[in-house]
Design a protein around this motif. Structure first.
Motif, PDB file in Angstrom:
ATOM      1  N   UNK A  46      46.575  45.504  30.604  1.00  0.00           N
ATOM      2  CA  UNK A  46      45.514  45.541  31.619  1.00  0.00           C
ATOM      3  C   UNK A  46      45.157  44.143  32.111  1.00  0.00           C
ATOM      4  N   UNK A  47      45.064  43.174  31.204  1.00  0.00           N
ATOM      5  CA  UNK A  47      44.741  41.812  31.610  1.00  0.00           C
ATOM      6  C   UNK A  47      45.858  41.191  32.443  1.00  0.00           C
ATOM      7  N   UNK A  48      47.108  41.480  32.067  1.00  0.00           N
ATOM      8  CA  UNK A  48      48.228  40.950  32.852  1.00  0.00           C
ATOM      9  C   UNK A  48      48.233  41.531  34.261  1.00  0.00           C
ATOM     10  N   UNK A  49      47.940  42.826  34.363  1.00  0.00           N
ATOM     11  CA  UNK A  49      47.885  43.452  35.682  1.00  0.00           C
ATOM     12  C   UNK A  49      46.729  42.886  36.509  1.00  0.00           C
ATOM     13  N   UNK A  50      45.616  42.585  35.861  1.00  0.00           N
ATOM     14  CA  UNK A  50      44.479  41.985  36.570  1.00  0.00           C
ATOM     15  C   UNK A  50      44.837  40.613  37.121  1.00  0.00           C
ATOM     16  N   UNK A  51      45.582  39.823  36.344  1.00  0.00           N
ATOM     17  CA  UNK A  51      46.001  38.499  36.818  1.00  0.00           C
ATOM     18  C   UNK A  51      46.919  38.625  38.029  1.00  0.00           C
ATOM     19  N   UNK A  79      45.443  29.735  32.837  1.00  0.00           N
ATOM     20  CA  UNK A  79      44.424  29.027  32.070  1.00  0.00           C
ATOM     21  C   UNK A  79      43.315  29.996  31.666  1.00  0.00           C
ATOM     22  N   UNK A  80      42.553  29.566  30.679  1.00  0.00           N
ATOM     23  CA  UNK A  80      41.446  30.385  30.194  1.00  0.00           C
ATOM     24  C   UNK A  80      40.397  30.605  31.281  1.00  0.00           C
ATOM     25  N   UNK A  81      40.147  29.596  32.089  1.00  0.00           N
ATOM     26  CA  UNK A  81      39.161  29.735  33.155  1.00  0.00           C
ATOM     27  C   UNK A  81      39.578  30.758  34.197  1.00  0.00           C
ATOM     28  N   UNK A  82      40.872  30.774  34.539  1.00  0.00           N
ATOM     29  CA  UNK A  82      41.355  31.760  35.509  1.00  0.00           C
ATOM     30  C   UNK A  82      41.280  33.168  34.942  1.00  0.00           C
ATOM     31  N   UNK A  83      41.615  33.332  33.681  1.00  0.00           N
ATOM     32  CA  UNK A  83      41.536  34.647  33.052  1.00  0.00           C
ATOM     33  C   UNK A  83      40.093  35.144  33.003  1.00  0.00           C
ATOM     34  N   UNK A  84      39.176  34.262  32.683  1.00  0.00           N
ATOM     35  CA  UNK A  84      37.759  34.650  32.629  1.00  0.00           C
ATOM     36  C   UNK A  84      37.256  35.059  34.014  1.00  0.00           C
ATOM     37  N   UNK A  85      37.617  34.291  35.042  1.00  0.00           N
ATOM     38  CA  UNK A  85      37.175  34.614  36.399  1.00  0.00           C
ATOM     39  C   UNK A  85      37.772  35.923  36.886  1.00  0.00           C
ATOM     40  N   UNK A  88      35.960  38.852  35.137  1.00  0.00           N
ATOM     41  CA  UNK A  88      34.609  39.010  35.680  1.00  0.00           C
ATOM     42  C   UNK A  88      34.645  39.635  37.070  1.00  0.00           C
ATOM     43  N   UNK A  89      35.619  39.233  37.875  1.00  0.00           N
ATOM     44  CA  UNK A  89      35.734  39.785  39.216  1.00  0.00           C
ATOM     45  C   UNK A  89      36.092  41.264  39.186  1.00  0.00           C
ATOM     46  N   UNK A  90      36.882  41.660  38.198  1.00  0.00           N
ATOM     47  CA  UNK A  90      37.246  43.071  38.095  1.00  0.00           C
ATOM     48  C   UNK A  90      36.070  43.909  37.616  1.00  0.00           C
ATOM     49  N   UNK A  91      35.257  43.363  36.716  1.00  0.00           N
ATOM     50  CA  UNK A  91      34.111  44.105  36.210  1.00  0.00           C
ATOM     51  C   UNK A  91      33.015  44.257  37.253  1.00  0.00           C
ATOM     52  N   UNK A  92      32.915  43.298  38.136  1.00  0.00           N
ATOM     53  CA  UNK A  92      31.860  43.367  39.154  1.00  0.00           C
ATOM     54  C   UNK A  92      32.194  44.471  40.150  1.00  0.00           C
ATOM     55  N   UNK A  93      31.341  45.464  40.208  1.00  0.00           N
ATOM     56  CA  UNK A  93      31.552  46.609  41.105  1.00  0.00           C
ATOM     57  C   UNK A  93      30.753  46.427  42.393  1.00  0.00           C
ATOM     58  N   UNK A  94      30.996  45.351  43.073  1.00  0.00           N
ATOM     59  CA  UNK A  94      30.295  45.088  44.322  1.00  0.00           C
ATOM     60  C   UNK A  94      31.064  45.725  45.477  1.00  0.00           C
ATOM     61  N   UNK A  95      30.341  46.411  46.314  1.00  0.00           N
ATOM     62  CA  UNK A  95      30.961  47.051  47.478  1.00  0.00           C
ATOM     63  C   UNK A  95      31.130  46.020  48.585  1.00  0.00           C
ATOM     64  N   UNK A  96      32.315  45.976  49.158  1.00  0.00           N
ATOM     65  CA  UNK A  96      32.620  45.029  50.232  1.00  0.00           C
ATOM     66  C   UNK A  96      32.404  45.738  51.563  1.00  0.00           C
ATOM     67  N   UNK A  97      31.687  45.115  52.439  1.00  0.00           N
ATOM     68  CA  UNK A  97      31.376  45.728  53.733  1.00  0.00           C
ATOM     69  C   UNK A  97      32.574  45.631  54.669  1.00  0.00           C
ATOM     70  N   UNK A  98      32.685  46.621  55.532  1.00  0.00           N
ATOM     71  CA  UNK A  98      33.737  46.671  56.541  1.00  0.00           C
ATOM     72  C   UNK A  98      33.086  46.807  57.910  1.00  0.00           C
ATOM     73  N   UNK A 144      42.149  43.729  49.542  1.00  0.00           N
ATOM     74  CA  UNK A 144      42.513  42.650  50.472  1.00  0.00           C
ATOM     75  C   UNK A 144      41.385  41.643  50.658  1.00  0.00           C
ATOM     76  N   UNK A 145      40.141  42.042  50.354  1.00  0.00           N
ATOM     77  CA  UNK A 145      39.028  41.098  50.524  1.00  0.00           C
ATOM     78  C   UNK A 145      39.110  39.939  49.537  1.00  0.00           C
ATOM     79  N   UNK A 146      39.847  40.104  48.443  1.00  0.00           N
ATOM     80  CA  UNK A 146      40.025  38.997  47.495  1.00  0.00           C
ATOM     81  C   UNK A 146      40.753  37.819  48.124  1.00  0.00           C
ATOM     82  N   UNK A 147      41.547  38.083  49.131  1.00  0.00           N
ATOM     83  CA  UNK A 147      42.374  37.039  49.737  1.00  0.00           C
ATOM     84  C   UNK A 147      41.855  36.633  51.121  1.00  0.00           C
ATOM     85  N   UNK A 148      40.592  36.917  51.380  1.00  0.00           N
ATOM     86  CA  UNK A 148      39.984  36.497  52.634  1.00  0.00           C
ATOM     87  C   UNK A 148      40.406  37.309  53.833  1.00  0.00           C
TER      88      UNK A 148
END
Length: 678
Positions: A46-51, A79-85, A88-98, A144-148
């Motif tokens: 799961x963590x590898x797929x998230x990365x 890096x550990x910082x990238x894995x942590x971020x 956290x981004x996957x756990x955050x269930x924020x709705x992205x506006x369209x 796709x919102x992850x990549x701007x």
């Protein structure tokens, strides 16, 4: 302003120290730092797929953990910082506006006129269902919102004529990508022609079109030719990796930095001879190499340089900023500095917010006004060398270790806005505490002022400047004549000519020069010189009638001279530095201790006229009495002139010069060379 700037710098220093404390605590609890490398073998599927999802690499055809791990290793170090971020981004269930487009103009303004971004728009034809269902569309928007990449929906029922002109007769997906590699170039619209509407297939279509804009190198000869070629791009970033196509975040950044940074993908998967790669300084793959006129920089060696869109975007913005980036940075700094006024200002709560609103308006107006000539200055064709030297300075300073720490802290605090706001509030409360303590030590009354008192003083200021001419730009007074007499407002309504009498603040009185009068030549066996009032009372009986007449004539001459605006008082004769005038009843020929007294002109302010008598009370200056001077140069007893000015007569009793207005300082006449003693 300088106090607010110092407070803001102290706040940034506190944030820097706090970030280092957090790193030390994380290292103490978990035993690793954010820059420490992570072995992908130890991670779960799961963590590898998230990365892979955060980097923008497809993994739908890789069911085995081994294949997913190899794809992570091929895309870059973890890096550990990238894995942590990423977690956290996957756990955050924020709705992205369209965005929902209302018509042709709205679509053109946001999609076709946007030259530095990618849009994915779902077109819904008339009386048709959307191509992508609601659930799949929400997943696509979040992915796709992850990549701007911005998303939107265009319903042809709102503008059927535009859909017919475009040929959108059925529901489809539209992707807008800049067509050229120049900044602000044309936009190209591509329509999805695939049959499968799953999220992974649509995402592959998006990344394939975005990657087609990146220059790809497949051989060492092509790399050698590209490495030695010089063109318009001063900054180039190379990705050396064994991948079929570059990651989605790399392709999205190439669109975002169109015209500023050139992105090049070097596919070294099928190379037999990699000697030239080692010759240019690339000893391992994958590697992200930044090439500038100043040299080569390997991305990923310093703090916060993760293989993600956000980290690399922050890094490239600091190296090759736009004018808009600098303007936004200055806007944020100026507003942070202006908000410091809420804590520096002491007194009533309403006063704090009024001062804050005034400061925000002033600072933002000055910022915009100051940027206008800067923009015009940068448009001049002769400043290319200045622009290049400025960018060179940015590149030198932002490739240091300190700059990497600052970027890492910026990403940390921007991802935790609650922590940023709480630390700012705490810093402001500390400033408020020390400022309040400092003003209490100085016995400032405004610290204890409540809202009603301040509103009352504000009303006094408003009414005084609304109904009276502005006589001075001093701060408004806190004492009003209307508080003493409530009927004054009605009286002024009955007599309109009284509206022309200005209310002048009395705050300037405390800034007038004050000193003690000193005398020289006092004998030890004689009494010191006493106040003129006691002498006049004791010797008034000894005055002859002729002496009284002479004094009355002298007083009449004084009053006539004062009304006529003469520059000197009666005791200030032209260039006369004699002893003080004798009290009434004691003439120059009389003997006594007062005849031997001389003023100490060394203690007398040089810009004021020399005299020995106050024309308000008509008494001589006694030794040790407190004197006060006016801007015109005339000197009086302190109590006498304060009572004169507080009574509403804001002018000199002698020359009628306004007591609140500056005047050219008086310079005593220099003696001629012929007058000097031989």
């Amino acid at each position: 302003m300088w106090l607010k700037l110092c407070c803001l710098l102290l706040y940034f220093l506190a944030l820097f120290v706090l970030a280092r404390v957090f790193e030390a605590v994380a290292w103490y609890e978990s035993g690793f730092l954010a820059t420490q490398l992570v072995d992908p073998v130890a991670l779960s599927f799961r963590k590898l797929r998230t990365i892979l999802e955060c980097r923008g690499l497809g993994h739908s055809g890789l069911p085995e953990k081994k294949d997913v791990r190899e794809l992570v290793e091929k895309s870059g170090d973890l890096m550990e910082g990238e894995l942590y971020s990423a977690l956290k981004e996957e756990e955050a269930s924020e709705s992205v506006s369209s965005t929902n487009f209302s018509g042709e103009m709205h679509f053109y303004e946001l999609v076709e006129d946007t030259k530095d971004g990618i849009w994915l728009v779902q077109v819904i034809a008339n009386d048709r269902s959307p191509l992508v269902g609601k659930v799949h569309w929400e997943k696509m928007v979040k992915k796709v919102s992850r990549f701007g990449i911005r998303t939107g929906t265009f319903n042809c029922s709102s503008d059927p004529r535009y859909c017919r002109r475009r040929g959108w007769l059925k529901s489809t997906l539209i992707m807008s990508v800049p067509q050229t590699s120049t900044s602000k170039g044309k936009v190209m619209l591509k329509e999805y022609s695939g049959r499968r509407v799953e999220v992974e297939h649509i995402f592959k279509w998006i990344t394939a079109h975005a990657a087609s804009r990146i220059k790809t190198i497949y051989s060492s000869e092509h790399l050698k030719e590209e490495w030695t070629r010089s063109d318009q791009y001063r900054v180039k970033i190379y990705l050396f990796a064994n991948l079929d196509q570059p990651p989605a975040f790399f392709s999205a950044l190439s669109v975002k930095f169109t015209g500023r940074v050139e992105f090049i993908f070097v596919n070294v998967g099928n190379w037999d001879n990699k000697s030239y790669v080692a010759e240019i300084g690339v000893h391992k793959t994958p590697s992200y190499i930044l090439r500038t006129p100043e040299g080569i920089y390997r991305y990923g060696n310093n703090t916060g340089e993760f293989i993600s869109l956000r980290a690399m975007d922050s890094f490239l913005r600091s190296l090759q900023p736009e004018v808009n980036d600098l303007f936004v940075l200055s806007l944020v700094l100026v507003n942070l500095m202006a908000w410091m006024d809420l804590f520096i200002t002491q007194g009533a709560t309403i006063k704090r917010f009024v001062v804050l609103i005034s400061t925000l308006g002033t600072y933002n107006s000055l910022l915009i006004i100051s940027w206008l000539p800067v923009l015009g200055f940068l448009q001049l064709p002769y400043l290319d060398s200045f622009y290049e030297y400025s960018l060179k300075l940015f590149r030198y300073s932002n490739t240091t270790t300190l700059a990497s720490w600052v970027r890492a802290d910026w990403m940390f605090y921007s991802s935790h806005p609650a922590l940023f706001l709480s630390t700012y509030l705490g810093h402001g409360l500390l400033i408020d505490y020390f400022e309040k303590k400092r003003r209490r030590n100085n016995n400032t009354d405004e610290v204890n002022a409540n809202n009603l008192e301040w509103l009352s003083s504000l009303w006094d200021w408003y009414t005084s400047y609304l109904f009276h001419p502005i006589a001075s730009f001093q701060r408004f007074p806190f004492d009003s004549d209307w508080d003493e007499d409530p009927d004054l407002f009605l009286e002024r309504l009955a007599f309109p000519d009284l509206w022309l009498h200005p209310l002048i603040p009395t705050d300037y009185i405390k800034n007038l020069p004050m000193w003690r009068f000193k005398c020289l030549g006092v004998h030890s066996d004689e009494e010191p010189f006493q106040d003129g009032e006691s002498d006049s009372d004791s010797e008034s009986k000894e005055l002859s009638s002729s002496d009284k007449d002479a004094e009355e004539e002298e007083e009449e001459e004084e009053e006539e001279g004062a009304c006529a605006g003469q520059p000197r008082c009666r005791a200030c004769s032209h260039g006369r530095n004699s002893c003080p005038r004798q009290p009434r009843g004691r003439r120059a020929g009389a003997s006594g201790p007062a005849a031997d007294l001389q003023p100490d002109w060394a203690a007398w302010p040089s810009q004021l006229l020399r005299c020995t008598e106050c024309v308000v009370c008509l008494e001589n200056f006694a030794g040790g009495c407190l004197l006060m001077g006016l801007p015109c140069g005339h000197v009086f007893h302190h109590n006498c002139i304060v009572m004169w000015l507080a009574g509403g007569r804001h002018c000199c009793p002698v020359c009628r010069w306004p007591s609140y207005k500056k005047k050219q300082p008086y310079t005593p006449p220099q003696p001629l060379p012929s007058d000097s003693p031989s």
